[in-house]
Design a protein around this motif. Structure first.
Motif, mmCIF file in Angstrom:
data_model
loop_
_atom_site.group_PDB
_atom_site.id
_atom_site.type_symbol
_atom_site.label_atom_id
_atom_site.label_comp_id
_atom_site.label_asym_id
_atom_site.label_seq_id
_atom_site.Cartn_x
_atom_site.Cartn_y
_atom_site.Cartn_z
ATOM 1 N N LEU A 21 15.377 47.587 -29.211
ATOM 2 C CA LEU A 21 14.305 47.749 -28.218
ATOM 3 C C LEU A 21 13.061 46.952 -28.617
ATOM 4 O O LEU A 21 12.397 46.357 -27.759
ATOM 5 C CB LEU A 21 13.963 49.227 -28.029
ATOM 6 N N GLN A 22 12.747 46.924 -29.908
ATOM 7 C CA GLN A 22 11.602 46.128 -30.375
ATOM 8 C C GLN A 22 11.836 44.645 -30.122
ATOM 9 O O GLN A 22 10.937 43.926 -29.678
ATOM 10 C CB GLN A 22 11.343 46.373 -31.857
ATOM 11 N N VAL A 111 22.153 41.442 -22.683
ATOM 12 C CA VAL A 111 22.573 42.835 -22.883
ATOM 13 C C VAL A 111 21.458 43.621 -23.579
ATOM 14 O O VAL A 111 21.131 44.741 -23.171
ATOM 15 C CB VAL A 111 23.898 42.911 -23.691
ATOM 16 N N LEU A 112 20.841 43.035 -24.597
ATOM 17 C CA LEU A 112 19.744 43.713 -25.298
ATOM 18 C C LEU A 112 18.518 43.876 -24.400
ATOM 19 O O LEU A 112 17.866 44.922 -24.422
ATOM 20 C CB LEU A 112 19.355 42.944 -26.562
ATOM 21 N N LEU A 113 18.228 42.874 -23.602
ATOM 22 C CA LEU A 113 17.084 42.981 -22.700
ATOM 23 C C LEU A 113 17.337 44.028 -21.624
ATOM 24 O O LEU A 113 16.418 44.727 -21.200
ATOM 25 C CB LEU A 113 16.756 41.623 -22.084
ATOM 26 N N THR A 114 18.573 44.155 -21.190
ATOM 27 C CA THR A 114 18.918 45.210 -20.234
ATOM 28 C C THR A 114 18.649 46.575 -20.859
ATOM 29 O O THR A 114 18.116 47.468 -20.198
ATOM 30 C CB THR A 114 20.393 45.102 -19.788
ATOM 31 N N TRP A 116 16.384 47.448 -22.931
ATOM 32 C CA TRP A 116 14.951 47.756 -22.846
ATOM 33 C C TRP A 116 14.525 48.000 -21.396
ATOM 34 O O TRP A 116 13.729 48.885 -21.115
ATOM 35 C CB TRP A 116 14.127 46.630 -23.470
ATOM 36 N N ALA A 117 15.079 47.228 -20.483
ATOM 37 C CA ALA A 117 14.707 47.358 -19.066
ATOM 38 C C ALA A 117 15.114 48.715 -18.486
ATOM 39 O O ALA A 117 14.485 49.204 -17.559
ATOM 40 C CB ALA A 117 15.331 46.233 -18.249
ATOM 41 N N ILE A 118 16.137 49.332 -19.056
ATOM 42 C CA ILE A 118 16.604 50.624 -18.543
ATOM 43 C C ILE A 118 16.174 51.791 -19.427
ATOM 44 O O ILE A 118 16.625 52.920 -19.228
ATOM 45 C CB ILE A 118 18.145 50.645 -18.364
ATOM 46 N N ASP A 119 15.284 51.554 -20.377
ATOM 47 C CA ASP A 119 14.907 52.584 -21.346
ATOM 48 C C ASP A 119 14.309 53.833 -20.704
ATOM 49 O O ASP A 119 14.434 54.920 -21.250
ATOM 50 C CB ASP A 119 13.939 52.013 -22.385
ATOM 51 N N ASP A 120 13.682 53.708 -19.539
ATOM 52 C CA ASP A 120 13.089 54.890 -18.899
ATOM 53 C C ASP A 120 14.043 55.568 -17.910
ATOM 54 O O ASP A 120 13.684 56.549 -17.283
ATOM 55 C CB ASP A 120 11.762 54.544 -18.226
ATOM 56 N N TRP A 121 15.254 55.055 -17.770
ATOM 57 C CA TRP A 121 16.252 55.702 -16.920
ATOM 58 C C TRP A 121 16.732 56.974 -17.611
ATOM 59 O O TRP A 121 16.590 57.138 -18.820
ATOM 60 C CB TRP A 121 17.449 54.792 -16.693
ATOM 61 N N ASP A 122 17.354 57.870 -16.836
ATOM 62 C CA ASP A 122 17.879 59.073 -17.485
ATOM 63 C C ASP A 122 19.093 58.705 -18.344
ATOM 64 O O ASP A 122 19.681 57.641 -18.200
ATOM 65 C CB ASP A 122 18.178 60.176 -16.466
#
Length: 160
Positions: A21-22, A111-114, A116-122
């Motif tokens: 994530l970092q 894949v790694l950027l995805t 982070w992009a979905i980190d606030d999803w349930d």
């Protein structure tokens, strides 16, 4: 080190996830800066009208974010009916630029950027998406980051 109830494997997975994530946050910042550089080289469309002296698409995005919408918004949601927005002129202009930047990423990086992009999803949605590439989620994240940068630009230089 580890909490008494945390298995070493869980601690390793969490540390790995945190590092990923970092990396993704840093990389999204770089991608945003590169997109702004590119948007500053695209001539203005004239969509914000005569009240501003925008020379580039980036200038127009800054005005749109702070004083818009001029075309129902670059970063808008659903309209007053609750139906999804029809793509605006800004969306039609900027979406291909964002998509091209994302599609140019190496597959493993995307894949790694995805992630982070979905980190606030349930957690359920994350579990279904983790390990895949979600271009829409990454485009939403780039729009959000561009919006944040655009909202910090001083518009005094664009006023007539």
């Amino acid at each position: 080190m580890n909490a008494p109830d945390t298995a070493p494997e869980d601690a390793i997975l969490e540390a790995t996830r945190h590092a990923a994530l970092q990396f993704a946050a840093l990389r999204f910042g770089q991608l945003t800066s590169r997109l702004i550089w590119r948007l500053r080289r695209i001539p203005a469309t004239g969509i914000v009208g005569d009240d501003y002296t925008c020379r580039t698409l980036w200038d127009e995005i800054c005005v749109e974010v702070q004083d818009g919408p001029f075309d129902d918004g670059l970063f808008g949601d659903a309209d007053e009916t609750g139906l999804p927005d029809v793509p605006t002129a800004f969306d039609r202009t900027i979406a291909p630029i964002l998509r091209a930047a994302i599609e140019a990423l190496p597959q493993k990086e995307a894949v790694l950027l995805t992630l982070w992009a979905i980190d606030d999803w349930d957690e359920r949605e994350q579990a279904e998406t983790v390990g895949t590439i979600n271009i829409d989620a990454m485009m939403t994240m780039l729009r959000t980051m561009l919006s944040r940068k655009a909202s910090a630009v001083d518009l005094w230089k664009f006023r007539e």
